[in-house]
Scaffold this motif. Structure first.
Motif, PDB file in Angstrom:
ATOM      1  N   ASP A  10      59.920  20.059  45.470  1.00 35.19           N
ATOM      2  CA  ASP A  10      61.081  18.871  44.503  1.00 35.19           C
ATOM      3  C   ASP A  10      61.218  19.853  42.925  1.00 35.19           C
ATOM      4  N   ALA A  11      61.895  20.061  42.873  1.00 34.38           N
ATOM      5  CA  ALA A  11      62.381  21.123  41.059  1.00 34.38           C
ATOM      6  C   ALA A  11      61.909  20.316  39.821  1.00 34.38           C
ATOM      7  N   LEU A  12      60.481  20.108  40.197  1.00 29.85           N
ATOM      8  CA  LEU A  12      59.751  19.624  38.718  1.00 29.85           C
ATOM      9  C   LEU A  12      60.562  20.062  37.817  1.00 29.85           C
ATOM     10  N   PRO A  13      60.607  21.132  36.978  1.00 29.30           N
ATOM     11  CA  PRO A  13      61.239  21.841  36.116  1.00 29.30           C
ATOM     12  C   PRO A  13      63.046  21.528  36.095  1.00 29.30           C
ATOM     13  N   ALA A  14      63.460  21.136  36.599  1.00 28.17           N
ATOM     14  CA  ALA A  14      64.641  20.855  36.777  1.00 28.17           C
ATOM     15  C   ALA A  14      65.207  19.479  36.615  1.00 28.17           C
ATOM     16  N   GLU A  15      63.680  18.473  36.243  1.00 22.46           N
ATOM     17  CA  GLU A  15      64.081  17.034  35.756  1.00 22.46           C
ATOM     18  C   GLU A  15      65.158  17.282  34.559  1.00 22.46           C
ATOM     19  N   PHE A  16      66.022  15.914  35.456  1.00 22.62           N
ATOM     20  CA  PHE A  16      66.566  15.627  33.766  1.00 22.62           C
ATOM     21  C   PHE A  16      66.828  13.902  34.305  1.00 22.62           C
ATOM     22  N   TRP A  17      66.561  13.380  32.538  1.00 20.24           N
ATOM     23  CA  TRP A  17      66.786  11.869  32.342  1.00 20.24           C
ATOM     24  C   TRP A  17      66.000  10.748  33.203  1.00 20.24           C
ATOM     25  N   ASP A  72      52.201  20.629  43.684  1.00 19.43           N
ATOM     26  CA  ASP A  72      52.783  19.442  43.107  1.00 19.43           C
ATOM     27  C   ASP A  72      54.490  19.496  43.486  1.00 19.43           C
ATOM     28  N   HIS A  73      54.833  20.725  43.900  1.00 22.66           N
ATOM     29  CA  HIS A  73      56.254  20.857  44.223  1.00 22.66           C
ATOM     30  C   HIS A  73      56.357  20.804  45.538  1.00 22.66           C
ATOM     31  N   PHE A  74      55.992  21.436  46.903  1.00 20.77           N
ATOM     32  CA  PHE A  74      56.337  21.138  47.889  1.00 20.77           C
ATOM     33  C   PHE A  74      55.603  20.376  48.870  1.00 20.77           C
ATOM     34  N   HIS A  75      56.051  19.761  49.864  1.00 18.27           N
ATOM     35  CA  HIS A  75      55.247  18.918  50.690  1.00 18.27           C
ATOM     36  C   HIS A  75      56.122  18.825  51.616  1.00 18.27           C
ATOM     37  N   LEU A  76      55.104  18.968  52.756  1.00 18.04           N
ATOM     38  CA  LEU A  76      56.037  19.292  54.618  1.00 18.04           C
ATOM     39  C   LEU A  76      56.079  17.587  54.652  1.00 18.04           C
ATOM     40  N   ASP A  77      58.001  17.741  55.161  1.00 16.64           N
ATOM     41  CA  ASP A  77      57.881  15.751  55.790  1.00 16.64           C
ATOM     42  C   ASP A  77      58.158  15.675  56.875  1.00 16.64           C
ATOM     43  N   LEU A  78      57.493  14.420  57.592  1.00 20.54           N
ATOM     44  CA  LEU A  78      58.054  14.295  58.975  1.00 20.54           C
ATOM     45  C   LEU A  78      58.958  13.503  59.116  1.00 20.54           C
ATOM     46  N   ALA A  79      60.508  13.982  59.585  1.00 17.47           N
ATOM     47  CA  ALA A  79      61.314  12.467  59.625  1.00 17.47           C
ATOM     48  C   ALA A  79      61.338  12.704  60.945  1.00 17.47           C
ATOM     49  N   GLY A  80      62.356  10.557  60.795  1.00 25.21           N
ATOM     50  CA  GLY A  80      63.479  10.437  61.893  1.00 25.21           C
ATOM     51  C   GLY A  80      64.624  10.096  61.736  1.00 25.21           C
ATOM     52  N   THR A  81      65.386  10.105  62.489  1.00 27.27           N
ATOM     53  CA  THR A  81      66.802   9.152  61.882  1.00 27.27           C
ATOM     54  C   THR A  81      67.239   8.818  63.327  1.00 27.27           C
ATOM     55  N   GLY A  95      69.330  21.027  56.211  1.00 33.18           N
ATOM     56  CA  GLY A  95      69.332  21.482  54.780  1.00 33.18           C
ATOM     57  C   GLY A  95      69.306  19.845  54.383  1.00 33.18           C
ATOM     58  N   SER A  96      68.679  19.905  53.298  1.00 31.54           N
ATOM     59  CA  SER A  96      69.004  18.906  53.018  1.00 31.54           C
ATOM     60  C   SER A  96      69.262  18.754  51.100  1.00 31.54           C
ATOM     61  N   PHE A  97      69.391  17.882  50.246  1.00 28.13           N
ATOM     62  CA  PHE A  97      69.721  17.629  48.672  1.00 28.13           C
ATOM     63  C   PHE A  97      69.190  16.477  49.103  1.00 28.13           C
ATOM     64  N   ALA A  98      67.885  16.421  47.181  1.00 29.08           N
ATOM     65  CA  ALA A  98      67.495  15.201  47.462  1.00 29.08           C
ATOM     66  C   ALA A  98      68.035  14.300  46.116  1.00 29.08           C
ATOM     67  N   LEU A  99      68.157  13.642  45.729  1.00 27.34           N
ATOM     68  CA  LEU A  99      67.466  13.199  44.008  1.00 27.34           C
ATOM     69  C   LEU A  99      66.834  12.129  44.074  1.00 27.34           C
ATOM     70  N   THR A 100      65.596  12.139  43.210  1.00 24.73           N
ATOM     71  CA  THR A 100      64.494  11.059  43.399  1.00 24.73           C
ATOM     72  C   THR A 100      64.880  10.603  41.528  1.00 24.73           C
ATOM     73  N   LYS A 101      63.751   9.681  41.484  1.00 21.51           N
ATOM     74  CA  LYS A 101      63.987   8.673  39.899  1.00 21.51           C
ATOM     75  C   LYS A 101      62.691   7.632  40.544  1.00 21.51           C
ATOM     76  N   ALA A 102      61.333   7.912  39.723  1.00 20.82           N
ATOM     77  CA  ALA A 102      60.175   7.266  39.668  1.00 20.82           C
ATOM     78  C   ALA A 102      60.208   6.132  39.364  1.00 20.82           C
ATOM     79  N   PHE A 103      59.835   4.851  39.508  1.00 19.24           N
ATOM     80  CA  PHE A 103      59.314   3.890  38.662  1.00 19.24           C
ATOM     81  C   PHE A 103      57.651   3.793  38.927  1.00 19.24           C
ATOM     82  N   GLY A 104      57.086   3.724  37.590  1.00 20.68           N
ATOM     83  CA  GLY A 104      55.803   4.060  38.174  1.00 20.68           C
ATOM     84  C   GLY A 104      55.117   4.933  38.323  1.00 20.68           C
ATOM     85  N   ASP A 105      54.246   4.945  38.826  1.00 23.52           N
ATOM     86  CA  ASP A 105      53.037   6.033  39.631  1.00 23.52           C
ATOM     87  C   ASP A 105      53.548   5.646  40.900  1.00 23.52           C
TER      88      ASP A 105
END
Length: 303
Positions: A200-207, A143-152, A237-247
């Motif tokens: 994904d810090a689900l316990p720290a979710e706000f609004w 639920d909390h951890f995921h491996l990300d393959l990223a390219g920029t 190192g990275s920091f993000a904020l995510t906001k879900a819209f639907g499922d």
């Protein structure tokens, strides 16, 4: 009794026909089926796996755009009054001289005043900020951890500036002790790709906003128009904020800080540089769990 050929032939054929019929009956007879085995086979076909039995819980796909900061990769002080200036020869750089983006020594860095002092001093070489684009593929292992393959992919401009040390020269629009840009490479490009572990810090979710922390590594290519590529491994190192819209859909704002080594010809060794990338992206969540398994998992989390 008189011999009858027809009766003799019938007597011979009847046993043969009887045997053939019996053989055919045995060949097509169905194999007895144990009725008790059918329920067991049907039960075995039912998928009884639960959440923890799935190695991959879901996938995510994110595309983003933003800006990368660039960095300064050479910054030298003014030559002191007692410093002995050694001039370069050909493509060999002397003290305080810098390389142009055409692969040859920059002429302004070799210019000397009549008193023996440099006409330009305190060279500064930097990669200026520009747009960045890329994508990430996330593989959820919990639920909390995921491996990300990223390219920029990012573009910018590499520039060289120096301080004018001569007398004011209105003809050349030069003022003493003022820094001027003397060279540039407008075709600079940065490529970056690697693997990151994100939480994904689900316990720290706000609004409805979920914070995300990540740490990764990979490879980076700094490409100039004419100079050789500067390639290196990086830590990030990275920091993000995510906001879900639907499922499925989510909005992701992320900041990445990338640390890597950058070879500098004027120094003869590599400097450690940092790029900061700020991006905004759209994410798409792809669930691979059966609906009943996901429903039970969500119910257990809500308790």
């Amino acid at each position: 009794m008189k011999f009858n050929p027809a009766l003799s032939l019938i007597a011979v054929l009847l046993p043969l026909l009887g045997g053939a019929a019996a053989y055919a009956q045995d060949a097509v007879a169905p194999t007895p089926v144990d009725s008790t085995a059918v329920p067991e086979a049907a039960a075995a076909a039912v998928d009884n796996r639960e959440y923890d039995d799935y190695t991959v819980k879901a996938y995510s796909l994110t595309v983003f755009g933003g800006n990368f900061s660039g960095a300064t990769f050479l910054e030298l002080d003014e030559v002191g009054p007692k410093t002995v200036i050694t001039a370069g020869i050909g493509n060999i750089l002397g003290a305080g001289e810098v390389l142009g983006y055409d692969g040859r020594p920059l002429l302004e860095s070799r210019a000397i005043q009549p008193d023996g002092k440099r006409l330009y001093d305190a060279p500064l070489k930097e990669i200026r900020s520009g747009p960045a684009f890329g994508g990430r593929v996330g593989i959820y292992i919990s639920d909390h951890f995921h491996l990300d393959l990223a390219g920029t992919y990012a573009t910018g401009k590499a520039v060289t500036s120096m301080v004018y040390m001569g007398e004011d020269n209105p003809t050349q629009k030069r003022v003493k002790n003022v820094r001027y840009q003397l060279d540039e490479d407008a075709g600079f490009v940065m490529y970056k790709g690697g693997l990151a572990l994100s939480y994904d810090a689900l316990p720290a979710e706000f609004w409805g906003i979920v914070p995300r922390l990540g740490f990764g590594l990979g490879g980076i290519i700094n490409r100039f128009s004419r100079l050789e590529d500067k390639t290196s491994l990086y830590l990030e190192g990275s920091f993000a904020l995510t906001k879900a819209f639907g499922d499925r859909l989510s909005l992701v704002g992320q900041a990445d800080v990338t640390n890597f080594s950058f070879k500098v010809e004027e120094l003869g060794y590599s400097n450690m540089l940092n790029y900061a990338t700020f991006s905004l992206g759209l994410g798409w969540f792809i669930d691979v769990l059966p609906e009943d398994v996901r429903a039970r998992r969500d119910a257990s989390r809500e308790r």
